[in-house]
Scaffold this active site. Sequence first.
Site, PDB file in Angstrom:
ATOM      1  N   SER A   1       5.016 -12.753  12.298  1.00 51.32           N
ATOM      2  CA  SER A   1       6.110 -11.953  12.290  1.00 51.32           C
ATOM      3  C   SER A   1       7.104 -12.196  11.136  1.00 51.32           C
ATOM      4  O   SER A   1       7.176 -12.837  10.596  1.00 51.32           O
ATOM      5  CB  SER A   1       6.876 -12.419  13.639  1.00 51.32           C
TER       6      SER A   1
ATOM      7  N   TYR B   1      11.124 -19.296  18.626  1.00 46.60           N
ATOM      8  CA  TYR B   1      10.240 -18.426  18.528  1.00 46.60           C
ATOM      9  C   TYR B   1       9.621 -18.256  17.135  1.00 46.60           C
ATOM     10  O   TYR B   1       8.543 -18.382  16.766  1.00 46.60           O
ATOM     11  CB  TYR B   1      10.623 -16.995  19.118  1.00 46.60           C
TER      12      TYR B   1
ATOM     13  N   LYS C   1       5.993 -19.447  15.218  1.00 47.95           N
ATOM     14  CA  LYS C   1       5.142 -18.255  14.328  1.00 47.95           C
ATOM     15  C   LYS C   1       4.935 -19.182  12.940  1.00 47.95           C
ATOM     16  O   LYS C   1       3.677 -19.328  12.583  1.00 47.95           O
ATOM     17  CB  LYS C   1       5.599 -17.150  14.073  1.00 47.95           C
TER      18      LYS C   1
END
Length: 351
Positions: A137, A161, A165
Site C-alpha cells: 500500500s 496497518y 504492510k
Amino acid sequence: MKRLLITGGSGFIGSHTCVVLLKQGYELYVLDSHCNSHPKVIDRVVKITGDEESSTINKVFLIEGDLRDQNLLNKLFSDSIYQGKPIEGVIHFAGLKSVQESTANPLLYWDSNVNGSINLLRSMDQFDCRTIVFSSSATIYGASKKSFLPETSPINPLNPYGQTKLAVEKLLRDVFKSSPNKWRISNLRYFNPIGAHSSGEIGEDPLGIPNNLFPFITQVAAGRREKLTIFGKDWPTLDGTCIRDYIHVMDLAEGHLLALECLLAEEPQLMNLNLGTGLGTSVLELVNTFQSVNNLEMPYEFASRRKGDVPQIIADNSMALSRLHWNPSRNLEDMCRDGWKWQTLNPKGYL
Ligand code: NAD
Ligand code: UDP
C-alpha cells in the site's frame, strides 16, 4: 493452464483480479476466511467470466479458511502436486485493512497480516512455489516534498496497518535475499482503488460504516447515510480539500495479471511497483464528478481535518508503466459510473 493460489480472492480487489485471471485462462484456488467478504462473490465472478462455450465454473475452487492455518495451506499445495497440477504462483490479497481498527487492535493486525504471511511463505517454500505478488500500500510512504511519489520515497507508515504492510515487505526482502536465484516477488503498492466491474455484479462491500471516501459517497447517494462529511477545507490545495490518486479497480486488477506474468517470464527478482494513475483528484472534484456523471445530488458538509491525513498523495507510476507495459485507461467518470452501478444494483451489497 497454470494454477494459481489467490488469498483473499473473495475481497474487493481480489474478486476483480479473479475475473481478469479467469478470462486469461488461469485456474484458481481462492483461499478466504470471509472475515470481510461474502462467499457469494465467487458465484458472481463465475457469472461474469463464464460463457456458453467455456464455463469457468470448473476453473475456480473456493476454500474457506484462514492463512494462519498452516495445515490447510500445506494441504492446498500438496494436493495440487498430487493432482499433477502444482500451484505456480500466489497473489496474496488476504489481510485486514482498516487503519482505525488496526490502531484499536494491533495484535489482531500483526497476527493476521504478518503471521498469516509468514505461514504462506513457509508453505510456498516447502512446496517449491516461489512466485508471489503481494498487496502492499502507498500508506507505507512517509511525508515527502515531492508531488509524485516514486518507489524510492521515504518509508514511514503512521499506523499499525501500515506497519504490518511494511513488515511483510521487509520479510519478503529477507526471503528474497536468502535465495535470490529462486524467488520471484512483486510488492504492489496501491494508491486509492475505487469503482467496480462494469457489469455491476461485483464491487466494494464494506462492513458497517465505511472509512474510505468512495464507498461513503455511494452510500450517501443511495440514501443509506444521511450526508457526507468532508474532512477539512483549508488544506494547501486548489479547492482546500485533500488530493488522492484514485484508480479503477479493474485497472488495478489488470496490473496484477501483468505483474504475475512478468515475474513468471523473467529471471528471479524482487520488484516494488506503485499502482496508481499518476493523476490527483480532490475530494470535492470526486464528489462533483460523481454527481454529474450519475445525474444526482448528494448532501455534504465540511468538518475539521481528519487526524493523520496528508494534503496530497499521487503516484509516480512510471516504473509500473514501463516494467509491466501497463496502461490504466479508465478515467474518473468510469470509476464513478461503475461504482454507482454496483451500488444501485446491490443496495445491500452481497446480502
Ligand atoms: P478486502 O477486505 O475486501 O479483501 C481482503 C480479503 O481477505 C477478504 O475477503 C477477507 O475475508 C480476507 N482475509 C482477511 N484476513 C484473512 C486471513 N487471515 N485468512 C484468509 N482470508 C483473510 O480488502 P481489499 O480492499 O480487497 O484489499 C486487498 C488487499 O489489498 C489487502 O491486503 C489490503 O490491505 C490491500 N490494500 C487495499 C487497499 C484498498 O484501498 N482497498 C489499498 C492498499 C492496499
Ligand atoms: N474523506 C472525507 N470524508 C470521508 C472519508 C474520507 O473527506 O468520509 C477524505 C479523507 O480525509 C481523505 C480522502 O477523503 O482526504 C481520501 O480518504 P480515504 O480514507 O478514502 O483514503 P486515504 O486517505 O487512506 O488515502
